[in-house]
Design a protein around this motif. Structure first.
Motif, PDB file in Angstrom:
ATOM      1  N   ASP A   1       0.843  -1.197   0.000  1.00 15.67           N
ATOM      2  CA  ASP A   1       0.000   0.000   0.000  1.00 15.67           C
ATOM      3  C   ASP A   1       0.872   1.237   0.000  1.00 15.67           C
ATOM      4  OD1 ASP A   1       0.727   0.691   2.763  1.00 15.67           O
ATOM      5  OD2 ASP A   1      -0.517  -1.035   3.323  1.00 15.67           O
ATOM      6  N   ALA A   2       0.265   2.382  -0.207  1.00 15.53           N
ATOM      7  CA  ALA A   2       0.999   3.641  -0.347  1.00 15.53           C
ATOM      8  C   ALA A   2       1.787   3.991   0.905  1.00 15.53           C
ATOM      9  CB  ALA A   2       0.025   4.775  -0.688  1.00 15.53           C
ATOM     10  N   ASN A   3       1.275   3.640   2.057  1.00 17.59           N
ATOM     11  CA  ASN A   3       1.953   4.007   3.304  1.00 17.59           C
ATOM     12  C   ASN A   3       3.240   3.221   3.520  1.00 17.59           C
ATOM     13  OD1 ASN A   3      -0.056   5.854   4.002  1.00 17.59           O
ATOM     14  ND2 ASN A   3      -1.332   4.241   4.945  1.00 17.59           N
ATOM     15  N   SER A   4       3.271   1.977   3.043  1.00 21.03           N
ATOM     16  CA  SER A   4       4.437   1.142   3.306  1.00 21.03           C
ATOM     17  C   SER A   4       5.510   1.255   2.219  1.00 21.03           C
ATOM     18  CB  SER A   4       4.005  -0.321   3.436  1.00 21.03           C
ATOM     19  OG  SER A   4       3.411  -0.776   2.234  1.00 21.03           O
ATOM     20  N   LEU A   5       5.198   1.904   1.096  1.00 25.24           N
ATOM     21  CA  LEU A   5       6.164   1.999   0.002  1.00 25.24           C
ATOM     22  C   LEU A   5       7.433   2.708   0.427  1.00 25.24           C
ATOM     23  CD1 LEU A   5       4.025   2.717  -3.192  1.00 25.24           C
ATOM     24  CD2 LEU A   5       5.389   0.695  -2.675  1.00 25.24           C
ATOM     25  N   ASN A   6       7.289   3.886   1.061  1.00 24.87           N
ATOM     26  CA  ASN A   6       8.464   4.659   1.465  1.00 24.87           C
ATOM     27  C   ASN A   6       9.237   3.978   2.586  1.00 24.87           C
ATOM     28  OD1 ASN A   6       8.017   6.708  -0.391  1.00 24.87           O
ATOM     29  ND2 ASN A   6       6.662   7.839   1.006  1.00 24.87           N
ATOM     30  N   SER A   7       8.544   3.425   3.550  1.00 23.49           N
ATOM     31  CA  SER A   7       9.222   2.839   4.702  1.00 23.49           C
ATOM     32  C   SER A   7       9.926   1.528   4.371  1.00 23.49           C
ATOM     33  CB  SER A   7       8.205   2.605   5.833  1.00 23.49           C
ATOM     34  OG  SER A   7       7.187   1.713   5.390  1.00 23.49           O
ATOM     35  N   GLU A   8       9.444   0.829   3.357  1.00 25.44           N
ATOM     36  CA  GLU A   8      10.021  -0.469   3.019  1.00 25.44           C
ATOM     37  C   GLU A   8      10.654  -0.475   1.633  1.00 25.44           C
ATOM     38  OE1 GLU A   8       7.604  -3.858   3.850  1.00 25.44           O
ATOM     39  OE2 GLU A   8       6.332  -2.731   5.238  1.00 25.44           O
ATOM     40  N   MET A   9      11.091   0.682   1.157  1.00 24.12           N
ATOM     41  CA  MET A   9      11.609   0.786  -0.209  1.00 24.12           C
ATOM     42  C   MET A   9      12.832  -0.111  -0.439  1.00 24.12           C
ATOM     43  SD  MET A   9      11.206   1.825  -3.201  1.00 24.12           S
ATOM     44  CE  MET A   9       9.856   2.985  -2.942  1.00 24.12           C
ATOM     45  N   ASN A  10      13.762  -0.123   0.509  1.00 19.10           N
ATOM     46  CA  ASN A  10      14.954  -0.964   0.336  1.00 19.10           C
ATOM     47  C   ASN A  10      14.581  -2.439   0.219  1.00 19.10           C
ATOM     48  OD1 ASN A  10      16.719   1.198   0.418  1.00 19.10           O
ATOM     49  ND2 ASN A  10      17.030   1.050   2.638  1.00 19.10           N
ATOM     50  N   TYR A  11      13.652  -2.865   1.048  1.00 15.28           N
ATOM     51  CA  TYR A  11      13.209  -4.262   0.980  1.00 15.28           C
ATOM     52  C   TYR A  11      12.536  -4.548  -0.351  1.00 15.28           C
ATOM     53  CZ  TYR A  11      10.588  -8.500   1.989  1.00 15.28           C
ATOM     54  OH  TYR A  11      10.059  -9.759   1.926  1.00 15.28           O
ATOM     55  N   ILE A  12      11.731  -3.608  -0.832  1.00 15.88           N
ATOM     56  CA  ILE A  12      11.019  -3.791  -2.105  1.00 15.88           C
ATOM     57  C   ILE A  12      12.005  -3.905  -3.259  1.00 15.88           C
ATOM     58  CG2 ILE A  12       9.442  -2.681  -3.742  1.00 15.88           C
ATOM     59  CD1 ILE A  12       8.025  -1.416  -1.308  1.00 15.88           C
ATOM     60  N   ILE A  13      13.034  -3.043  -3.252  1.00 18.92           N
ATOM     61  CA  ILE A  13      14.043  -3.079  -4.326  1.00 18.92           C
ATOM     62  C   ILE A  13      14.786  -4.410  -4.319  1.00 18.92           C
ATOM     63  CG2 ILE A  13      16.215  -2.066  -5.118  1.00 18.92           C
ATOM     64  CD1 ILE A  13      15.149   0.651  -4.190  1.00 18.92           C
ATOM     65  N   ASN A  14      15.145  -4.881  -3.137  1.00 18.73           N
ATOM     66  CA  ASN A  14      15.831  -6.174  -3.036  1.00 18.73           C
ATOM     67  C   ASN A  14      14.929  -7.317  -3.522  1.00 18.73           C
ATOM     68  OD1 ASN A  14      18.216  -5.131  -2.011  1.00 18.73           O
ATOM     69  ND2 ASN A  14      17.510  -5.268   0.121  1.00 18.73           N
ATOM     70  N   GLU A  15      13.652  -7.221  -3.205  1.00 19.86           N
ATOM     71  CA  GLU A  15      12.708  -8.245  -3.652  1.00 19.86           C
ATOM     72  C   GLU A  15      12.603  -8.251  -5.179  1.00 19.86           C
ATOM     73  OE1 GLU A  15       7.986  -9.514  -3.264  1.00 19.86           O
ATOM     74  OE2 GLU A  15       8.811  -7.904  -2.004  1.00 19.86           O
ATOM     75  N   MET A  16      12.550  -7.058  -5.784  1.00 17.37           N
ATOM     76  CA  MET A  16      12.475  -6.971  -7.239  1.00 17.37           C
ATOM     77  C   MET A  16      13.732  -7.552  -7.879  1.00 17.37           C
ATOM     78  SD  MET A  16      10.571  -3.341  -8.133  1.00 17.37           S
ATOM     79  CE  MET A  16      11.734  -2.324  -7.215  1.00 17.37           C
ATOM     80  N   LEU A  17      14.893  -7.256  -7.287  1.00 15.32           N
ATOM     81  CA  LEU A  17      16.153  -7.763  -7.822  1.00 15.32           C
ATOM     82  C   LEU A  17      16.211  -9.281  -7.733  1.00 15.32           C
ATOM     83  CD1 LEU A  17      18.957  -7.221  -8.971  1.00 15.32           C
ATOM     84  CD2 LEU A  17      19.799  -6.920  -6.620  1.00 15.32           C
ATOM     85  N   GLU A  18      15.797  -9.828  -6.593  1.00 17.28           N
ATOM     86  CA  GLU A  18      15.813 -11.279  -6.421  1.00 17.28           C
ATOM     87  C   GLU A  18      14.870 -11.969  -7.398  1.00 17.28           C
ATOM     88  OE1 GLU A  18      14.938 -12.105  -2.371  1.00 17.28           O
ATOM     89  OE2 GLU A  18      16.812 -11.241  -1.602  1.00 17.28           O
TER      90      GLU A  18
END
Length: 314
Positions: free
Chosen positions: A45-62
């Motif tokens: 959701d929109a609220n968690s995008l900024n707080s978990e951006m590093n995790y999201i980027i790592n997930e996309m890379l994996e």
């Protein structure tokens, strides 16, 4: 008469088949990365995008790395029809400029020698590189191996074992090497093509291995005068590499020095033996090609005769 080509035109003819493959790979990877990025972000959701951006980027890379093999095989399949088209265009160009060479067909059973040579070369080459210690100084080799050999046996066997060898042989031997032969001697063309093939693999271990393999690919091509020979060689080597990596079928020889050295010496002996047999028992003789006008379709020959003898039309 064939016009003299400029150096720029020659270089372009040598590189554009490989650039086609790289271009298709890039497009496929970009599309996959964009799709993975959107599908990953959609799960937050929109609220968690900024707080978990590093995790999201790592997930996309994996997720992107997890399908690296699939993307490579897909790119190879897309590129294959284009390479076949380029190859056919070259054959038509040879006919147009009178460079057609035909050879007697080598009996099918002798291609078994090429398959055995491919497997022996794979085993001997990998063992000798292991002895040299090159694996320890090439970090990129380990990273690439983890991406390509990820436990997907069927996909690796078909993709890395068949599809990729066909594509690479069309690029480097069917197009690049054959075109180099128009400009330079067999020896020079073989070395230059093999150096490029080595650099194409992107790391020291695979680069040295690929350079030596390429020289043998060209050798069997020149003996059999058929693209089937280097393709079969390449496929046999890759399939064995996949099976050894994924099934552990030869793990026992690496547990102690005696079986390891015995296997390495045996593989080298088989390699030398196959080269000896191919050199002495594989003969593909050149067949005289009819004059250019005789090889042309009937309607074209008739048009040329009309031009040469205009009075016959009166």
């Amino acid at each position: 008469m064939e016009k003299q080509e400029s150096w720029g035109r020659r270089i372009w003819r040598l590189i554009y088949p490989g650039l086609t493959y790289y271009g298709v790979c890039f497009i496929v990877e970009v599309i996959a990365a964009v799709w993975i990025a959107f599908s990953t972000v959609a799960g937050y959701d929109a609220n968690s995008l900024n707080s978990e951006m590093n995790y999201i980027i790592n997930e996309m890379l994996e997720r992107t790395l997890s399908v690296a093999l699939e993307l490579q095989v897909l790119a190879a399949l897309i590129t294959l029809p284009l390479l076949i088209l380029y190859y056919r265009m070259d054959r038509k160009r040879d006919v147009r400029f009178g460079r057609v060479r035909r050879f007697t067909q080598v009996p099918s059973w002798k291609y078994v020698l090429v398959a055995v040579l491919g497997m022996a070369t794979c085993l001997a080459g990998n063992n000798l590189i292991a002895i040299s210690g090159l694996y320890e100084i090439s970090d990129s080799y380990e990273a690439i191996s983890e991406l390509l050999y990820g436990g997907k046996l069927v996909l690796e066997s078909v993709g890395l074992g068949i599809i990729v060898p066909v594509v690479e042989e069309l690029i480097f031997r069917g197009l690049m090497y054959r075109r180099m032969r128009e400009y330079m001697s067999i020896g020079t063309a073989a070395v230059v093509c093999s150096l490029i093939f080595g650099f194409y693999h992107g790391n020291l271990v695979q680069g040295i291995y690929a350079f030596l393999l390429s020289l043998l690919f060209i050798y069997v091509y020149e003996r059999f005068h058929s693209m089937l020979a280097p393709i079969l060689f390449h496929a046999a080597a890759n399939v064995l590499s996949v099976l050894v990596s994924e099934t552990g079928m030869l793990d026992g020889i690496y547990r102690s020095a005696v079986p390891f050295w015995s296997c390495t010496i045996l593989a080298c002996a088989v390699l030398i033996g196959m080269v000896y047999l191919i050199e002495n028992f594989v003969h593909s003789e050149e067949i005289p090609v009819p004059a250019a006008t005789e090889a042309l379709p009937e309607e074209i020959r008739q048009e040329e005769q009309d031009v040469e003898n205009p009075e016959d039309r009166q």
